[in-house]
Design a protein around this motif. Sequence first.
Motif, PDB file in Angstrom:
ATOM      1  N   MET A   1       0.823  -1.201   0.000  1.00 55.47           N
ATOM      2  CA  MET A   1       0.000   0.000   0.000  1.00 55.47           C
ATOM      3  C   MET A   1       0.862   1.257   0.000  1.00 55.47           C
ATOM      4  O   MET A   1       0.571   2.230  -0.707  1.00 55.47           O
ATOM      5  N   LEU A   2       1.941   1.233   0.794  1.00 57.16           N
ATOM      6  CA  LEU A   2       2.841   2.382   0.823  1.00 57.16           C
ATOM      7  C   LEU A   2       3.533   2.566  -0.527  1.00 57.16           C
ATOM      8  O   LEU A   2       3.695   3.699  -1.006  1.00 57.16           O
TER       9      LEU A   2
ATOM     10  N   LYS B   1       2.403   1.685  -3.452  1.00 54.24           N
ATOM     11  CA  LYS B   1       1.428   2.202  -4.408  1.00 54.24           C
ATOM     12  C   LYS B   1       1.281   3.714  -4.263  1.00 54.24           C
ATOM     13  O   LYS B   1       1.216   4.450  -5.262  1.00 54.24           O
ATOM     14  N   ARG B   2       1.261   4.179  -3.030  1.00 54.92           N
ATOM     15  CA  ARG B   2       1.122   5.618  -2.777  1.00 54.92           C
ATOM     16  C   ARG B   2       2.385   6.376  -3.163  1.00 54.92           C
ATOM     17  O   ARG B   2       2.329   7.395  -3.869  1.00 54.92           O
ATOM     18  N   ASP B   3       3.534   5.866  -2.725  1.00 56.16           N
ATOM     19  CA  ASP B   3       4.788   6.586  -2.945  1.00 56.16           C
ATOM     20  C   ASP B   3       5.170   6.644  -4.426  1.00 56.16           C
ATOM     21  O   ASP B   3       5.753   7.634  -4.886  1.00 56.16           O
TER      22      ASP B   3
ATOM     23  N   GLY C   1       3.009   6.480  -6.854  1.00 53.44           N
ATOM     24  CA  GLY C   1       1.911   7.053  -7.623  1.00 53.44           C
ATOM     25  C   GLY C   1       1.285   6.069  -8.599  1.00 53.44           C
ATOM     26  O   GLY C   1       0.879   6.453  -9.709  1.00 53.44           O
TER      27      GLY C   1
ATOM     28  N   THR D   1      -1.419   4.000 -10.394  1.00 52.99           N
ATOM     29  CA  THR D   1      -2.834   4.289 -10.622  1.00 52.99           C
ATOM     30  C   THR D   1      -3.479   3.183 -11.451  1.00 52.99           C
ATOM     31  O   THR D   1      -2.803   2.396 -12.113  1.00 52.99           O
TER      32      THR D   1
ATOM     33  N   TYR E   1      -2.150  -1.784 -13.046  1.00 52.75           N
ATOM     34  CA  TYR E   1      -1.608  -0.442 -12.910  1.00 52.75           C
ATOM     35  C   TYR E   1      -1.391   0.168 -14.297  1.00 52.75           C
ATOM     36  O   TYR E   1      -0.955  -0.512 -15.229  1.00 52.75           O
TER      37      TYR E   1
ATOM     38  N   ARG F   1       4.726  -4.468  -7.387  1.00 52.61           N
ATOM     39  CA  ARG F   1       4.877  -3.150  -7.994  1.00 52.61           C
ATOM     40  C   ARG F   1       4.370  -3.156  -9.432  1.00 52.61           C
ATOM     41  O   ARG F   1       3.943  -2.128  -9.957  1.00 52.61           O
TER      42      ARG F   1
ATOM     43  N   THR G   1      -8.999   4.151  -8.681  1.00 51.78           N
ATOM     44  CA  THR G   1      -9.062   5.514  -8.171  1.00 51.78           C
ATOM     45  C   THR G   1     -10.391   6.166  -8.478  1.00 51.78           C
ATOM     46  O   THR G   1     -10.774   7.128  -7.844  1.00 51.78           O
TER      47      THR G   1
END
Length: 433
Positions: free
Chosen positions: A28-29, A31-33, A35, A37, A58, A259, A364
């Motif tokens: 999760m981190l 995916k956020r760091d 970016g 989508t 992704y 990833r 998203t």
Amino acid sequence: MELLLSSLSGLDPDALELEYGAVRSQSMLMKRDLGLTTEAGALKENIKKNRYKDILPYDQTRVVLSLLTSDLDTDYINASFVEGATAGKRYIASQAPLSSTVTDLWRMIWQHDVKVIVMACREVEMGKKKCECYWAQLHQATTFGPFTVSSQGETHPNEDVVVRALTVTYQQLSRSLTQYQFLSWPDHDIPYEAAGVLDLLERVRASQRSRTSPVLIHCSAGCGRTGVICALDYIYDLLVTKPITTDFSIMKIVLELRRQRPSAVQTKDQYRFIFSSVACLIERLLESSGPQIYSNRSELKTQDKQTTVTPASCNKRSLPPSHHYDNDPAGASAAPVYSHVRPRNKPLSLQLSATPIYDLASPTNHLSPRSNGEHHVAAAEPLSPTNDDYEEFSSSVTDTPGLCPPGGIGFNCRIQKPKGPRDPPAEWSRLER
């Protein structure tokens, strides 16, 4: 390699469970760091092309279809590129096709000149459609849009695998490819031994040889079973091409896969299966390296029976799985039989998990497509056979029929616990005179 085998064999199952929890949180981190989508898969015109509404590729790693065969074609398919351990080695991790996306699958196969397909599921499992048949039956030809697929032959090297030799023709050009279907891998579960999967990968590598075209790997969603296969082949390439250093980490490898493909390696049992399979793989490599290297094997034992993998457990058949399959075990070429046999219910304590087992790669942009027959996104899918292509990954205890309610009697679920006090019989209120 001996030290690596020793460390793998001595791992504590509880430590592995904690490590898998770290994999999920770091995913999760990441995916956020980074970016990452999933906007393309969430578009209104593409949402119906996803088998599961919470597993979307992704945008940064998705396969973009450039081969257009009609005016209605788009560039979207629920598939992701996954880089291998060596230069030029790539996989395509894909969901199983829907009836409406079979032509898209063949567009992708033709565009990337795929020569080897690994199918890690059956067409029907537990009464649910998991994959649309995208190949031709034995010695027949089937048309999918502009593509004609012909069956040149079919073999069953063992009870786990069906090998199909296929020819696909497009615009008067023909190409040959091989499909390996693994029959003994229950959905949301693990095989009952590592040897079958490792044997499968040996056959796949023999067919792929030095080709640079990607190997197409799919299960139903293209993340759980698919992720395990990618991880094991990735690790094999590391073991045979590069020296193993102290920073070797299966956790890092799984995170690298995640990833590129959401929720790759989907459950903690699948994560644990990678460790036991890698231990089995190292045993095989040590055996093939000669007696001088392998003579130290007797010193590499552990007291933990749950994670120890010996040559015997790698190479002999263990007890058959308790899962019931709908298709003929002799091969999935037979017509799917929609059975009403359901899997045995797990103990209630296993179902009331504090945290969900499956990761959700939520888009998203949440869109709810209209219900139009085949493409129907439901809040929860019944256990009875259905023709819907969509299926929820998890369901709550209250949504699952046949389970005893918490605090119930337990030995007989058909006897329900009284819901409250009852009024006393009228006779009790009469006054005797």
